[in-house]
Design an enzyme around this catalytic site. Structure first.
Site, short mmCIF file in Angstrom:
data_model
loop_
_atom_site.label_atom_id
_atom_site.label_comp_id
_atom_site.label_asym_id
_atom_site.label_seq_id
_atom_site.Cartn_x
_atom_site.Cartn_y
_atom_site.Cartn_z
CB SER A 412 -0.80 6.98 8.92
OG SER A 412 -1.32 7.96 8.10
CG HIS A 433 -5.43 4.56 7.72
ND1 HIS A 433 -4.55 3.57 7.38
CD2 HIS A 433 -4.81 5.72 7.45
CE1 HIS A 433 -3.45 4.12 6.93
NE2 HIS A 433 -3.58 5.42 6.95
CD GLU A 445 -5.26 -0.33 7.23
OE1 GLU A 445 -4.62 -1.39 7.16
OE2 GLU A 445 -4.76 0.73 7.64
CG ASN A 483 0.76 2.64 6.31
OD1 ASN A 483 0.85 2.33 5.12
ND2 ASN A 483 0.21 3.77 6.71
#
Ligand code: NAD
Length: 712
Positions: A412, A433, A445, A483
């Site tokens: 992440s 991801h 992702e 994120n």
């Protein structure tokens, strides 16, 4: 071949729609339909007319690319096409296979008869774009199928097989035989029987319902409860109601007014943006249809924890065999038990047949031996988020993976370039991801590292489609697209607690904007320990950074969220309702006192704007750094992975609609707040530039260069 093929055989004119791939009703196709129709009407040899599409589609509906230009409304406008067909003095028969949706279905309703393959797909998907059928669909469809079935289909946007309408006046013939010429043969037979017969126009039928008023009221109340503020489903009911209450022409006029009103609505604009954004995301700079791809027939996943298990199921669900590798027998057993539990749950809820669940479990092979991954075409690492652990795993993979295998990390936050450097084949490495739960969440992702080869990236993009994911390419940076933007968003949420808001007020405000979940409920679901772990690393990397004491104290008490029964809220056993907890209020109160803050009542509008514009500002940086290829990719990430309301179109679209100048002014106001963190509202250069030019993000060219810092 022209847009509409024209052929006369034994007194029947065959009009073949030919606008591949799905016969979208572009201006050229509409014009050609009317021309061919006129020709057939004028042709004395012709006694009946058949309109037929291709195997994949009779017609999938309007060409929505034309929505933004004038072509959509150019004559013949679709309602006029349907009217012209209906007005024809010779019987017109629609021969339907594949998709018969939206405007395509309206063309079929304009015809006097319909012959369809049993598996043809019938739908009015307009509500999904914030619209209603606008070419007579809301008036003709209830005349054939009745009020209730019409409302059900139009309001839900659902796709149903033609076989559902067997026996209904909608379809004169339903063809069960699936042979290559079955539709053509059935249409020929039926049309021949109608040669010279008087035409039956749908507009002349009446809609009957024993208790129409009560039913319409009931339908409105039920739809209102689930429409989440969307206007189109309710307005669709108004339009269908007009088919009962008014003459056909007056009903058509009502439909037209509602359609025009919805077309101009911000909600429909946002939904259309989201539709195009998702299509655009699959186009990757530097790749083309000619970019070679690698074959993926066998996959391995390293780590059978939360993510590894979900990823393994994702592949098994798509019928791709997958090996799951673990370090210890106990963890492997736990992982496999978790996988079985999910499938058992789906069987119990009747979402999956027991034999299908068994087939899927059988596609997942557990192992403790890396050699089991030697045959895999793709290996996805999903071990602990620790660069040393990842290093050991990738060194090992380098030894065992076959030549040409793609090596992916589900990290992440760690630097994928660095992970790639642990192998002797960095060109084969990229980030994949997934989001939790990986077998459910649509977003993927795809992280393009510096040395990722084009064929590796192209393979990942088409694999994403195969496993039902929406892929968005991100460059390497701290947190990738989603994120990384969440960091300043979470910071604002925490600062607002210090200033006077409660977790519930913050959550409620952004949920009223449309988010599926506010930041505190979301953190309780994901696990507060995850962000705590990241915060602690931030503190170590940036010693001057001010610790977020409230959040840290919540975690110090082991309040990690739903999984521990308490977090920002408390949870009763077996339930997910977030209940405000005085213990959290007390922590907040103590920390306010320690910071000498006099709490103030923060207006909901401030809460919403601070959360949204912190996302937007970071999104603008991501764009200017070339981490995201285009603003709409950022929107796709937030729409598919973070519960951003789809009728708002995503953070970047929303900001452009608000006006970037207004966004900037609001950010300046927030920066003037004495409690603002220094630098936190410094506007991205791109945002300042676009605002000065009076432009939105959609016109922003993607940055050519790719850079960005990473941690790990
Ligand atoms: P987890 O702790 O649930 O699972 C990690 C698993 O890896 C454990 O079962 C552990 O036994 C196993 N493992 C550790 N070292 C190993 C080794 N050398 N060989 C084989 N197996 C090994 O963690 P998780 O939440 O599944 O996260 C895994 C990765 O996915 C992390 O990089 C994380 O950042 C990322 N991720 C997590 C989430 C999330 O919401 N949990 C979301 C996206 C990405």
């Amino acid at each position: 071949m022209k847009e509409v093929g024209y052929k006369v055989e034994s007194g029947l004119a065959w009009l073949t729609l030919n606008n591949p791939p799905l016969n979208a009703l572009s201006h050229a196709l509409r014009k050609a339909i009317v021309e061919a129709l006129d020709r057939a009407v004028a042709d004395r040899k012709v006694q009946a007319i058949v309109i037929i599409g291709g195997e994949r589609a009779f017609s999938s509906g309007a060409d929505i690319k034309e929505f933004s230009g004038g072509a959509f409304y150019a004559e013949p406008f679709l309602p006029a096409v349907c009217d012209a067909i209906e007005a024809a003095p010779k019987p017109v028969i629609a021969a339907i296979s594949g998709a018969c949706m939206g405007g395509g279905l309206e063309v079929a309703l304009g015809c006097h008869h319909r012959v369809a393959l049993a598996d043809a797909k019938i739908a009015f998907p307009e509500v999904k774009l914030g619209l209603i059928p606008g070419a007579g669909g809301t008036q003709r469809f209830p005349r054939l199928v009745g009020l209730e079935p019409a409302i059900n289909l139009i309001v839900s946007g659902a796709t149903v097989p033609a076989s559902l309408f067997k026996g209904s006046p909608l379809l004169d013939v339903v063809v069960d035989n699936q042979g290559a010429n079955a539709l053509r043969d059935a249409a020929r037979e039926f049309a021949t029987s109608k040669k010279g017969a008087p035409v039956r126009r749908v507009r002349d039928l009446a809609v009957k319902h024993p208790q129409a008023e009560a039913f319409l009221q009931f339908a409105k109340t039920s739809v209102k409860a689930v429409a989440r503020g969307m206007a189109a489903p309710l307005r669709a009911i108004d339009a269908v109601a007009a088919s009962m209450e008014r003459s056909f022409d007056a009903g058509l006029a009502t439909e037209g007014r509602i359609f025009t009103e919805l077309m101009a609505s911000p909600e429909s604009k946002a939904l259309r943006h989201a539709f195009f954004a998702e299509r655009a995301a699959s186009k990757v700079q530097g790749l083309s249809d000619a970019t070679p791809q690698r074959k993926i027939q066998q996959v391995a996943v390293v780590g059978a924890g939360t993510m590894g298990g979900g990823i393994a199921m994702t592949f098994a669900n798509a019928g791709i065999p997958v090996t799951v590798l673990e370090a210890k027998q106990e963890a492997l057993d736990r992982g496999m038990a978790g996988i079985r539990k999910v499938y058992d749950g789906s069987v119990a809820k009747k979402k999956l047949k027991s034999e299908d669940a068994q087939k899927r479990v059988a596609l997942i092979s557990p192992s403790l031996d890396y050699a089991a991954a030697a045959k895999a075409d793709l290996i996805i690492e999903a071990v602990f988020e620790d660069i040393e652990v990842k290093k050991a795993v990738f060194r090992e993979l380098d030894k065992f993976a076959k030549k040409g295998a793609i090596l992916a990390s589900n990290t992440s936050t760690l630097d994928v370039d660095r992970i790639a450097s642990f192998t002797k084949r960095p060109g084969d490495v990229l980030g994949l991801h997934f989001f939790s739960p990986a077998n459910v969440m649509r977003l993927l992702e795809v992280v393009r590292a510096k040395k990722t080869r084009p064929d590796v990236l192209a393979t990942a993009m088409s694999l994403a489609k195969r496993i039902g994911k929406t892929a968005v390419v991100s460059g390497v940076c701290d947190g990738f697209i989603g994120n990384r933007m969440l960091d300043p968003y979470a910071q604002q949420a925490l600062l607002m607690l210090e200033e006077g808001a409660s977790p519930r007020q913050v959550d409620k405000a952004i949920e009223a904007f449309g988010f599926a979940m506010g930041p505190f409920r979301m953190s309780d679901l994901a696990g507060n320990d995850i962000s705590w772990h990241i915060r602690k690393r931030h503190y170590a990397e940036h010693p001057k950074m001010r610790p977020m004491r409230i959040a840290d104290r919540v975690c110090e008490l082991g309040r990690f969220g739903q999984k521990t029964g308490s977090g920002w809220y408390r949870y009763e056993a077996g339930r997910r309702d977030a209940i405000p907890d005085p213990q959290v209020d007390q922590i907040i109160d103590e920390e306010r006192k320690a910071l000498k803050i006099e709490p103030r009542r923060i207006p909901d509008a401030e809460i919403v704007d601070r959360l949204l514009f912190s996302l937007v500002n970071e999104g603008a940086r991501i764009l200017e750094e070339g981490i995201a290829q285009r603003a709409s990719d950022i929107d796709v990430v937030y729409l598919t992975g973070y519960g951003f309301p789809v009728h708002r179109g995503g953070p970047m679209f929303h900001a452009s609609q608000v006006g970037l100048g207004r966004v900037l002014r609001r950010m300046r106001e927030f920066a003037a707040n004495p409690r603002a963190e220094p630098g936190s509202w410094k506007p991205a250069k791109l945002l300042v530039k676009l605002a000065a030019e009076g432009r939105g993000f959609d016109d922003a060219p993607a940055a050519g260069k790719r850079k960005g810092k990473s941690r790990g």
